[in-house]
Design an enzyme around this catalytic site. Structure first.
Site, mmCIF file in Angstrom:
data_model
loop_
_atom_site.group_PDB
_atom_site.id
_atom_site.type_symbol
_atom_site.label_atom_id
_atom_site.label_comp_id
_atom_site.label_asym_id
_atom_site.label_seq_id
_atom_site.Cartn_x
_atom_site.Cartn_y
_atom_site.Cartn_z
ATOM 1 N N ILE B 511 4.119 -1.819 -13.027
ATOM 2 C CA ILE B 511 3.658 -0.761 -13.941
ATOM 3 C C ILE B 511 3.843 0.616 -13.315
ATOM 4 C CG2 ILE B 511 2.092 -2.353 -15.067
ATOM 5 C CD1 ILE B 511 -0.245 -1.002 -13.622
ATOM 6 N N GLY B 514 5.041 -0.332 -7.776
ATOM 7 C CA GLY B 514 5.977 -0.754 -6.732
ATOM 8 C C GLY B 514 5.950 -2.249 -6.499
ATOM 9 N N SER B 553 -6.584 -4.354 -9.564
ATOM 10 C CA SER B 553 -5.928 -4.263 -8.248
ATOM 11 C C SER B 553 -5.575 -5.644 -7.722
ATOM 12 C CB SER B 553 -6.830 -3.552 -7.222
ATOM 13 O OG SER B 553 -7.228 -2.301 -7.686
ATOM 14 N N ALA B 738 -3.155 -9.905 2.052
ATOM 15 C CA ALA B 738 -3.282 -8.598 1.397
ATOM 16 C C ALA B 738 -4.308 -8.621 0.273
ATOM 17 C CB ALA B 738 -1.925 -8.170 0.841
ATOM 18 N N LYS B 739 -4.928 -7.484 0.058
ATOM 19 C CA LYS B 739 -5.780 -7.255 -1.107
ATOM 20 C C LYS B 739 -5.165 -6.106 -1.905
ATOM 21 C CE LYS B 739 -9.344 -6.842 1.799
ATOM 22 N NZ LYS B 739 -10.679 -6.810 2.448
ATOM 23 N N GLY B 742 -4.672 -0.489 -5.745
ATOM 24 C CA GLY B 742 -4.433 0.395 -6.900
ATOM 25 C C GLY B 742 -5.631 1.216 -7.302
ATOM 26 N N GLU B 743 -6.778 0.585 -7.390
ATOM 27 C CA GLU B 743 -7.946 1.286 -7.911
ATOM 28 C C GLU B 743 -8.839 1.934 -6.853
ATOM 29 O OE1 GLU B 743 -8.007 -2.268 -10.132
ATOM 30 O OE2 GLU B 743 -8.979 -1.306 -11.831
#
Lengths: 153, 781
Positions: B511, B514, B553, B738-739, B742-743
């Site tokens: 979106i 990446g 996220s 990984a987590k 985004g948010e």
């Protein structure tokens, strides 16, 4: 009412029939399939539709196609030479100045107009020049860096 | 099953387990099939591609204008759709006459309540409903040969309405006798959403200091640069939809249900999109309307919203009023936290999630989870009012709640004479107190420490507002907790070609974050081939296996492990093949940088391409799925942000000079796209903190800010220096460590700025956005 206009777009000569109320943005996108130019608002607030009109950045949504008669237009499609990107395009990729990419064509063209007029702008000058181009994703930092990188060459 | 660092755990394919999955604060127990194998974590020192800031794989398309967005799709014979919207905040449609519009040359179809199927939509309403509860609600739609004719046709539709009483202000909507927005009262489900642990009153009794404050937060627009919209095309009974969406699978499922057709007959494509930020998670009314118009006319239909519609009809971050009371002991330990808040739903409950979960309640989560506190009560009143329905926006709830909570913590620290970071460390939560689970990893302490160093925390004013000057500078900070752990189900397929290249297929979408690049890196790492030799296909429901919508996220932590699992499956088959050709055992072989080599003698190697050439058209296809989350554990992203601001005490203007942002998002897959997320999140958070506000006129229900000059977005002239960073290390929660990121960076931005303003001028700003007039009022100038 339809008008006949002649203009140059990305180095190519065009003779076109356009309606009086057609905007330059609509002409580019709908008649010529140059969809790299985007519309974000249609009211000249966001800069996503920026193209160069006689080397000047304009919001194509606010320019009527008939006003472009006899002028030279550059859109994002006209920047790369085949697979070889314009230095600004390459810098935007290398510096991560692109996220969703919707504002990118307008950003790059505004930056090109700036650098064509002044190859060595300061950072505040870059920020002022691009202030009319809204980006909702990147937070601008990397866009400034990408333009700085080309300017300092 | 916890990832096992000691080695492979092979499990029976088809074994199903229950696992806990979180999205935007909604927690579900789901059944999931275990993947082929439980992959051990990557060895840090051997990583080749993961962690690198490689440029986006789709940068070329985006920088040359070749990238096709939904808005750019043009099909032969395509018609243009436009929607007639209700001009009243609450009305009943009593007459609709479309006959004049029908006769306009170029108009091909008109759709309204009179000829549209009764497709259920919000609450108990329909796609087109006779009762209209906000300005902008859909009344009718037109398909015409061009947009101008479609617009003219809308003007020719005669609609007569009976006005009904309405209420815009959420507090007024809660008062007895307020105009009913909908049957059943203006309070969602007739009662507040209450969470409680411990004994709240006892907690306050134990406190040495009580802080009580009221906060208010505004409506924020998503303001995606590409508006919402669809292009639809029927071929017989098969429907193809190009949709600017964060969830191709959700749109497919929603459209099949709305139209009553099989899922297999719906294809949803999203190649490029111009931003979503939570507002494009499922199909819109416009998608269904476009599909119905296309069906009626037998022609493709494009229906893109204009900017005004984008403001009105695509959701927003809801406003909130928060009353907070917190009790602390002299040593800084929290004894009680109480929150009472009112959140404005708009005219309906958000359709994003099914019932029994209100996004309005999400703002209470930081109060429950960010700090260790034995006595907590949150009381949230989701209220209906006559404005359009809210939806998720980048860290829904947490952005609003953290604005208030972190100012209360700052105030407590000030009144106790404590360092605000020391106060936070004093109340450091070592487990999820709501679920009573340990965290898989929490490195918030590292975030505090690193951030404090980078902002030079010791340079803040020791006494807030101590310096009197025209320009007063100050430093403040705030922390955050978010979900972002992701989970199943998510799938990926990798096809190895005979020339040694690979195709990666997964049903997620990029979106703008990446994710395309990140997934190519993950596949490269596991397969041992270069990213340039991998082509990714996503955002197409017909050609890819399922992956979830990009929200919460969770795209990287949900889909990334499935991609790795698919790559591992392909690699296993490749090494089997190589072993048979090279007369070695597959387990003695490995791949790195396109070379297959003997593990115990890496100088003995052969290019991968030489092996794959021998395959001919025999296929190697790796299939991967996302495994379960660790049982009895909470997965969260944490972070701390520090702001350095300058306040002009004569004009009230606040300039943010610098923001330091450190998050524990587990392992970084791509450092460049991670920094993009942080920088972008901070600027959106700064816009929220200082300038952005959707304003509704209470007397008419009309929005006063439905364009990009009245609605103030940050520009390049407003932005601070941003210093992004992460807490080192990876999270054992999944096989890539990984987590999501985004948010989280948006969450603590506004409170860090507000706390910095307090540090600068000694006055607390509790109403968002913090515009110059509010600063001057607070300074009593």
């Amino acid at each position: 009412m339809t008008h006949q206009i002649e203009l140059i777009i990305n180095g190519e000569h065009y003779e076109l029939m356009v309606k009086a109320n057609k905007t330059l943005l609509e002409l580019l996108r709908e008649d010529l399939d140059l969809t790299g130019t985007k519309m974000g608002c249609g009211t000249g607030d966001c800069g996503a539709c920026t193209v160069l009109l006689d080397n000047r950045p304009v919001n194509a949504c606010l320019v009527l196609a008939v006003e472009a008669r006899g002028k030279e237009i550059v859109t994002i499609e006209g920047l790369a030479q085949g697979e070889t990107l314009h230095p600004l395009q390459q810098a935007f990729i290398d510096h991560g100045a692109v996220q969703c990419g919707f504002c990118t064509p307008g950003m790059i063209l505004t930056a090109k107009a700036l650098l064509d007029n002044n190859p060595n702008p300061t950072e505040p000058m870059i920020r002022r020049a691009i202030a009319g181009n809204i980006c909702r994703c990147t937070g601008y930092t990397k866009i400034v860096k990408a333009i700085m990188a080309v300017a300092s060459r | 099953m916890l990832p096992n660092a000691s080695g492979k755990v092979v499990v029976t394919v088809g074994r199903r387990v229950k696992t806990r999955v979180e999205e935007e604060g909604k927690i579900e127990e789901i059944n999931v099939e275990l993947p082929h194998e439980d992959l051990p974590p990557w060895e840090e020192k051997n990583l080749v591609w993961v962690g690198k800031g490689i440029p986006r794989v789709d940068g070329f398309e985006k920088c040359t204008g070749k990238a096709k967005y939904t808005y750019d799709i043009h099909l032969p014979g395509m018609l243009y759709g436009k929607i007639l919207r209700c001009p009243h905040p609450h009305a009943r449609l009593i007459r609709l006459d479309t006959s004049k519009a029908q006769r306009l040359s170029g108009v091909k179809a008109i759709l309204s309540q009179e000829n549209a199927p009764p497709i259920p939509w919000y609450n108990d309403s329909f796609l087109f409903d006779r009762t209209l509860r906000c300005v902008g609600e859909e009344v009718a739609a037109v398909a015409a040969v061009d947009e101008y004719i479609a617009r003219d046709a809308l003007d020719m539709i005669e609609a007569e309405y009976e006005s009904l009483p309405f209420v815009v202000d959420p507090e007024e909507a809660l008062r007895p006798g307020a105009p009913p927005v909908r049957p059943g009262g203006n309070l969602l489900d007739g009662k507040p959403i209450i969470y409680s642990r411990g004994e709240i009153e006892q907690g306050f009794d134990e406190a040495d200091l009580i802080i009580e404050e009221n906060f208010s937060t505004q409506v924020q627009a998503h303001a995606c640069m590409e508006t919402h919209g669809s292009v639809v095309n029927w071929e017989g009974d098969h429907l193809t939809i190009w949709e600017s969406t964060q969830g191709v699978s959700d749109v497919r499922e929603g459209m099949a249900k709305a139209l009553g057709i099989p899922i297999s007959k719906v294809r949803v494509i999203k190649d490029f999109m111009g931003g979503g930020f939570g507002s494009k998670t499922r199909e819109g009314k416009y998608t269904v309307i476009a599909a119905l118009l296309a069906k009626m006319t037998g022609r493709p239909v494009k229906l893109m919203l204009d900017r005004k519609e984008e403001f009105y009809a695509t959701g927003h971050r809801p406003s909130s009023l928060q009353y907070v009371k917190a009790g602390v002991k002299k040593d800084g330990s929290l004894t009680a936290i109480y929150l009472r808040s009112i959140g404005a739903c708009g005219a309906y409950e958000t359709p994003l999630f099914p019932s029994k979960f209100s996004m309005i309640d999400a703002l209470a989560r930081p109060y429950r989870e960010l700090y260790h506190c034995p006595n907590v009560k949150t009381e949230v009143y989701p209220v209906y009012n006559n404005i359009p329905v809210h939806t998720a926006q980048r860290a829904p709830g947490h952005v609003e709640g953290t604005f208030a909570l972190e100012q209360v913590m700052d105030q407590a620290a000030h009144q106790l004479g404590m360092d605000p970071i020391a106060l936070r460390m004093k109340n450091y939560a070592l487990k999820d107190q709501v679920e009573d689970f340990p965290y898989t990893r929490k490195a918030l302490d590292q975030c505090y420490q690193k951030g404090a160093e980078k902002i030079q925390w010791e340079k803040r004013n020791k006494k807030p507002g101590e310096k009197k000057a025209l320009i007063c500078e100050g430093i403040g900070m705030a922390g955050q907790i978010w979900g972002g752990g992701g989970g199943p189900p998510a799938y990926a397929i990798i096809k190895i070609n005979q020339d040694g290249t690979a195709n990666l297929l997964t049903g997620t979408q990029d979106i703008g974050t990446g994710s395309k690049t990140v997934f190519v890196q993950i596949a490269s790492e596991e397969l041992g081939i270069s990213p340039k030799d991998i082509t990714i296909t996503l955002g197409d429901t017909e050609t890819t296996p399922y992956a979830p919508r990009s929200s919460g996220s969770r795209t990287v932590p949900s889909v990334g492990p499935a991609v790795r699992s698919a790559a591992a499956d392909a690699k296993r088959q490749l090494l089997d093949l190589a072993g048979s050709i090279l007369d070695s055992k597959a387990e003695d072989l490995a791949i790195r940088e396109g070379q297959i080599y003997l593990k115990n003698n890496p100088t003995r190697k052969i290019p991968l391409k030489e092996i794959t050439q021998k395959m001919g058209n025999n296929m190697i296809m790796g299939v991967g799925s996302r495994g379960p989350n660790p049982p009895q554990a909470a997965i969260n992203v944490f972070g701390a942000q520090f702001a350095h601001v300058a306040v002009n005490t004569a004009t009230g203007e606040v300039r943010v000079l610098k923001v330091v942002s450190i998050h524990d998002a587990g392992r970084v897959i791509n450092s460049m796209t991670l920094n993009n997320q942080i920088e972008g999140g901070i600027v959106q958070g700064m816009g929220y903190g200082l300038m952005e506000e959707v304003i509704w006129d209470k007397g008419t229900g009309i929005m006063l800010t439905p364009n990009l000059h009245a609605y103030k977005l940050p520009t390049m002239l407003d932005i601070p220096e941003v210093v992004p960073g992460v807490a080192e290390g990876s999270d054992p929660a999944n096989n890539i460590g990984a987590k999501g990121i985004g948010e989280p960076p948006k969450i603590p931005t506004a409170p860090a700025i507000a706390n910095a303003i307090y540090n600068a001028i000694g006055v607390r700003l509790k109403e968002l956005p913090i515009t110059p007039d509010k600063v001057l009022r607070a300074l009593k100038i």
